[in-house]
Design a protein around this motif. Sequence first.
Motif, short mmCIF file in Angstrom:
data_model
loop_
_atom_site.label_atom_id
_atom_site.label_comp_id
_atom_site.label_asym_id
_atom_site.label_seq_id
_atom_site.Cartn_x
_atom_site.Cartn_y
_atom_site.Cartn_z
N ASP A 189 0.73 -1.27 0.06
CA ASP A 189 -0.11 -0.08 0.00
C ASP A 189 0.86 1.51 0.00
N LEU A 190 1.94 1.18 0.55
CA LEU A 190 2.78 2.36 0.64
C LEU A 190 3.39 2.54 -0.66
N PHE A 191 3.54 1.78 -1.39
CA PHE A 191 4.20 1.81 -2.83
C PHE A 191 3.13 2.33 -3.76
N VAL A 192 1.92 1.74 -3.61
CA VAL A 192 0.79 1.82 -4.64
C VAL A 192 0.20 3.29 -4.27
N THR A 193 -0.13 3.56 -3.23
CA THR A 193 -0.91 4.87 -2.92
C THR A 193 0.10 6.08 -2.49
N PHE A 194 1.41 5.67 -2.27
CA PHE A 194 1.88 7.11 -1.48
C PHE A 194 3.42 7.16 -2.30
#
Length: 340
Positions: free
Chosen positions: A194-199
């Motif tokens: 999620d860190l890489f996908v959404t931030f």
Amino acid sequence: MEDTGAPLLCFPSINSSCLRRLLRPHSETTLLYALVASASLLTVTLNLLVIISISHFRQLHTPTNTLLLSLAVSDLIVGLLVMPIESLHYTEMCWLLGSFMCALAPYMSFCLISVSVGNMVLISIDRYMAICDPLLYSSKITLTKVRISVTICWACSIIYNGLILMDHITWPNRFSSCHGECVVVISHLSGTVDLFVTFVGPCCVMIGLYVRVFVVVVSQVRLIHSHRRRTTTAAAAAAAAANQKKAPTAKISERKAARTLGIVIAVFLISFCPYYYPSFTGQDISYTLSYIAGVSYVMMMNSCINPLIYALFYPWFRKAIKLIVTLEFLKPHCRDIKFL
């Protein structure tokens, strides 16, 4: 409230109820509710003005404003639903809304975060095309394409966060030790994804595009200044003045829009960085009361700040507000008024 010395339960009629971690004085509780109500009302009102302005006036039906409209809708939902729910949780020091809302509230918050990030990326792409490829902008960035992109952004957010929070949605009380507690736990693997996908990924795209926009804007300004210095004859000066009235005027407005939306993106990044801090440190993300209180308030206030930025830098928004507040926008043919 007065402390009688006995432990105060979140649900006195339930033996397995959680204990309130902090018993606030009545005056402090009243003040917190007043501040929350004011912030929520201000957020809803400002974003509603943005939505009415862009939706009602035909001249504002542009690709860029459609992206701002999508962002305003997500900010409106934050002020209308997320702010009151999170503030109730923090103020009462207990989760009083039951299992269903324990499953729904985090999912809704996650979706709105993803939608906001997606809108910011689309805004960056829009400004990149307007500044770096102005001749093809009107053909590549159309209203229909932007509306489709916004729809895809919302749909992907709903599906993606449903997958991330699948376990919590199906079993919201899995990590709750007592009644009156709502704990969302995301594994390190899911948090990293999620860190890489959404931030991280979207941030790299936004920063990269705006660095490119900045370089192009600087080169355009230098080119214009250089052209002015070379203009010596009266005929050349007249021709240059005529050209500057037709083409550079539009470019200047695009650069101003890029600057304003760059500020919006910068404030967004500053507001959302604390949310992803645990993922950067390699910890499992556990959104308990103490942590969610801090990051939630920072993120939620971003939804209120965006319309204030528009009011400061967009003359058309200030004019639209005046027409809406005075009810002038209800008059016939007011939809066709010229702002730009």
